[in-house]
Enzyme design. Structure first.
Site, PDB file in Angstrom:
ATOM      1  N   CYS A 168      48.555  44.383  36.448  1.00  0.00           N
ATOM      2  CA  CYS A 168      48.814  43.313  37.393  1.00  0.00           C
ATOM      3  C   CYS A 168      49.995  43.325  38.385  1.00  0.00           C
ATOM      4  CB  CYS A 168      48.707  41.843  36.456  1.00  0.00           C
ATOM      5  SG  CYS A 168      48.669  40.741  37.515  1.00  0.00           S
ATOM      6  N   GLY A 178      38.401  50.682  40.643  1.00  0.00           N
ATOM      7  CA  GLY A 178      38.927  50.844  42.122  1.00  0.00           C
ATOM      8  C   GLY A 178      37.774  50.878  43.031  1.00  0.00           C
ATOM      9  N   ARG A 198      35.520  43.753  41.974  1.00  0.00           N
ATOM     10  CA  ARG A 198      35.070  42.827  43.186  1.00  0.00           C
ATOM     11  C   ARG A 198      33.754  43.242  43.488  1.00  0.00           C
ATOM     12  NH1 ARG A 198      39.784  44.644  47.129  1.00  0.00           N
ATOM     13  NH2 ARG A 198      39.462  46.604  45.752  1.00  0.00           N
ATOM     14  N   PRO A 240      38.240  43.164  33.897  1.00  0.00           N
ATOM     15  CA  PRO A 240      38.805  41.666  33.556  1.00  0.00           C
ATOM     16  C   PRO A 240      39.234  41.168  35.047  1.00  0.00           C
ATOM     17  CG  PRO A 240      40.349  43.481  32.785  1.00  0.00           C
ATOM     18  CD  PRO A 240      39.090  44.051  33.269  1.00  0.00           C
TER      19      PRO A 240
HETATM   20  C1  LIG Z   1      40.226  38.157  41.433  1.00  0.00           C
HETATM   21  C2  LIG Z   1      40.860  39.308  40.547  1.00  0.00           C
HETATM   22  C3  LIG Z   1      41.291  39.031  39.398  1.00  0.00           C
HETATM   23  C4  LIG Z   1      41.890  40.174  38.705  1.00  0.00           C
HETATM   24  N1  LIG Z   1      42.382  39.980  37.536  1.00  0.00           N
HETATM   25  C5  LIG Z   1      42.638  40.911  36.603  1.00  0.00           C
HETATM   26  C6  LIG Z   1      43.160  40.663  35.412  1.00  0.00           C
HETATM   27  O1  LIG Z   1      42.971  39.725  34.847  1.00  0.00           O
HETATM   28  N2  LIG Z   1      43.426  41.914  34.572  1.00  0.00           N
HETATM   29  C7  LIG Z   1      43.442  43.005  35.295  1.00  0.00           C
HETATM   30  O2  LIG Z   1      43.579  44.167  34.573  1.00  0.00           O
HETATM   31  N3  LIG Z   1      43.055  43.266  36.477  1.00  0.00           N
HETATM   32  C8  LIG Z   1      42.588  42.361  37.222  1.00  0.00           C
HETATM   33  N4  LIG Z   1      42.117  42.570  38.395  1.00  0.00           N
HETATM   34  C9  LIG Z   1      42.086  43.951  38.866  1.00  0.00           C
HETATM   35  C10 LIG Z   1      40.539  44.342  38.651  1.00  0.00           C
HETATM   36  O3  LIG Z   1      40.148  44.580  37.233  1.00  0.00           O
HETATM   37  C11 LIG Z   1      40.282  45.886  39.155  1.00  0.00           C
HETATM   38  O4  LIG Z   1      41.062  46.830  38.456  1.00  0.00           O
HETATM   39  C12 LIG Z   1      40.701  45.861  40.584  1.00  0.00           C
HETATM   40  O5  LIG Z   1      40.335  44.827  41.506  1.00  0.00           O
HETATM   41  C13 LIG Z   1      40.157  47.269  41.493  1.00  0.00           C
HETATM   42  O6  LIG Z   1      38.903  47.249  41.181  1.00  0.00           O
HETATM   43  P1  LIG Z   1      37.845  47.153  42.643  1.00  0.00           P
HETATM   44  O7  LIG Z   1      38.331  47.603  43.818  1.00  0.00           O
HETATM   45  O8  LIG Z   1      36.624  47.351  42.115  1.00  0.00           O
HETATM   46  O9  LIG Z   1      37.909  45.695  42.514  1.00  0.00           O
HETATM   47  C14 LIG Z   1      41.668  41.568  39.171  1.00  0.00           C
HETATM   48  C15 LIG Z   1      41.106  41.662  40.574  1.00  0.00           C
HETATM   49  C16 LIG Z   1      40.591  40.721  41.207  1.00  0.00           C
HETATM   50  C17 LIG Z   1      40.041  40.975  42.435  1.00  0.00           C
END
Ligand SMILES: Cc1cc2nc3c(=O)[nH]c(=O)nc-3n(C[C@H](O)[C@H](O)[C@H](O)COP(=O)(O)O)c2cc1C
Length: 349
Positions: free
Chosen positions: A112, A213, A237, A28
């Site tokens: 969040c 992550g 991301r 998400p």
């Molecule tokens: C722009 C953005 C919006 C996000 N919105 C949510 C969200 O609505 N709900 C949620 O559980 N995590 C949200 N996250 C966290 C991601 O789901 C994820 O757990 C976090 O970015 C770590 O993963 P990554 O390092 O692969 O980006 C968001 C992350 C980003 C970058």
């Protein structure tokens, strides 16, 4: 998908099994994982996706924008909904509505870190009170016919890494799975996620565990799956401007030779396709705004990105957009580009 079709499919394979089979799940992302973005990911191998987080207050107080997030389209399936809230009754009320609308799984956001979310006791603030968190999960599990999952961080702060307590609470109240983003709320997106924590959760849990992550490449996905023993990874991301990551992960995991090189023509086509999906969903005028960040992500490897995006801001019609991309192609040539997903800093939510 209509409710009957959802029931039929659920009898064959449960949503949790679907997630585990998918191996890489579109996480998400608020303001990002709307219908057009999810469709781009699905086109490139994403087999399971989440909505953006939906604040239950937005639904309870009949906010038009929040209601739009609950819209279903049969081609956008399977799809789980993520809710953010701290009032168990409101969460149950909205979650029931989601099930009526055909969502096959309800996830509760306990991760969040955004100030506007945690100051109301929602998101990662839920981790500060595992007893209250357990009560919320208990009520949801009792009220719903679909699986309830939770998405957590490693804790609120480094001094109190209470992830095991929170996972145990969720598990004992009937949560079907947990996704962990192993950074504390205080860390936001800084530093490396500690996937040793993911591994510890996996070893301590009976329910499936998903890792989130820094999954920026297919190698990252394979490594985290291997090192933590988790059941699937969430891609966030790493999918921005790079929806191909899902195909890349599948190829990597199945041992298929993959070639990640692309021409600018491929990127141009992806931008146009994403744009058309956006126009269909958000309308043309709004799409020029909504697509700004996506185009920045698609073009993140380009030199002079600031100048390019300055040009983009002047665009008002789809014809102009096509010309803008063609001009860029002429300037850049059509050389092969090694497109590896790379770190994109998280926008402040
Ligand atoms: C722009 C953005 C919006 C996000 N919105 C949510 C969200 O609505 N709900 C949620 O559980 N995590 C949200 N996250 C966290 C991601 O789901 C994820 O757990 C976090 O970015 C770590 O993963 P990554 O390092 O692969 O980006 C968001 C992350 C980003 C970058």
């Amino acid at each position: 998908m209509d409710t009957q079709a959802a029931i039929n499919r659920a009898q064959i394979i449960t949503p949790i099994e679907e997630m585990i089979r998918a191996k890489a799940i579109l996480a998400p992302m608020s303001g990002v994982t709307d219908f057009p973005f999810r469709m781009m990911a699905r086109k490139h191998g994403c087999k399971y996706a989440f909505t953006e987080m939906i604040d239950v207050n937005g639904i309870v107080y009949k906010n038009r924008k929040s209601f739009r997030l609950l819209e279903r389209n049969p081609v956008d399936d399977p799809l789980a909904v993520q809710l953010v809230g701290q009032d168990a009754d409101k969460l149950v009320h909205v979650a029931r509505l989601c099930v009526e609308k055909g969502f096959e799984l309800v996830d509760i956001n306990a991760g969040c870190p955004a100030r506007k979310v945690v100051k109301c006791g929602k998101g990662s603030a839920l981790m500060k009170d595992p007893v209250k968190f357990a009560r919320i999960i208990r009520k949801l599990v009792k009220a719903l016919s679909v699986p309830v999952t939770v998405k957590i961080r490693s804790g609120w702060e480094e001094e109190n890494l209470n992830y095991l307590e929170v996972v145990r609470a969720a598990e004992s109240e009937g949560a079907s799975a947990v996704c962990v983003h192993p950074r504390t709320k205080d860390k936001m997106y800084k530093g490396k996620p500690d996937h040793e924590i993911t591994q510890k959760i996996k070893m301590a849990s009976k329910i499936p565990v998903f890792a989130s992550g820094n999954i920026f490449t297919a190698d990252d996905a394979a490594r985290v799956l291997e090192e933590t023993g988790c059941d699937a990874v969430f891609v966030a991301r790493g999918a921005l401007g790079h929806p191909w990551i899902f195909d890349e992960i599948e190829n990597k995991l199945s041992g298929t030779e993959d070639d990640n090189s692309m021409t600018f023509e491929d990127i141009k086509d992806a931008i146009m396709e994403h744009f058309f999906l956006s126009v269909g969903y958000h309308g043309e005028k709004m799409s020029f705004k909504k697509m700004y960040k996506h185009i920045t992500w698609y073009l993140k490897k380009k030199k002079n990105l600031d100048c390019i995006m300055k040009e983009y801001r002047k665009i008002e019609t789809l014809e102009d957009l096509k010309e803008f991309l063609e001009r860029l192609q002429l300037r850049e040539g059509n050389k092969l580009e090694l497109l590896r997903a790379q770190h994109v800093s998280a926008p402040t939510l």
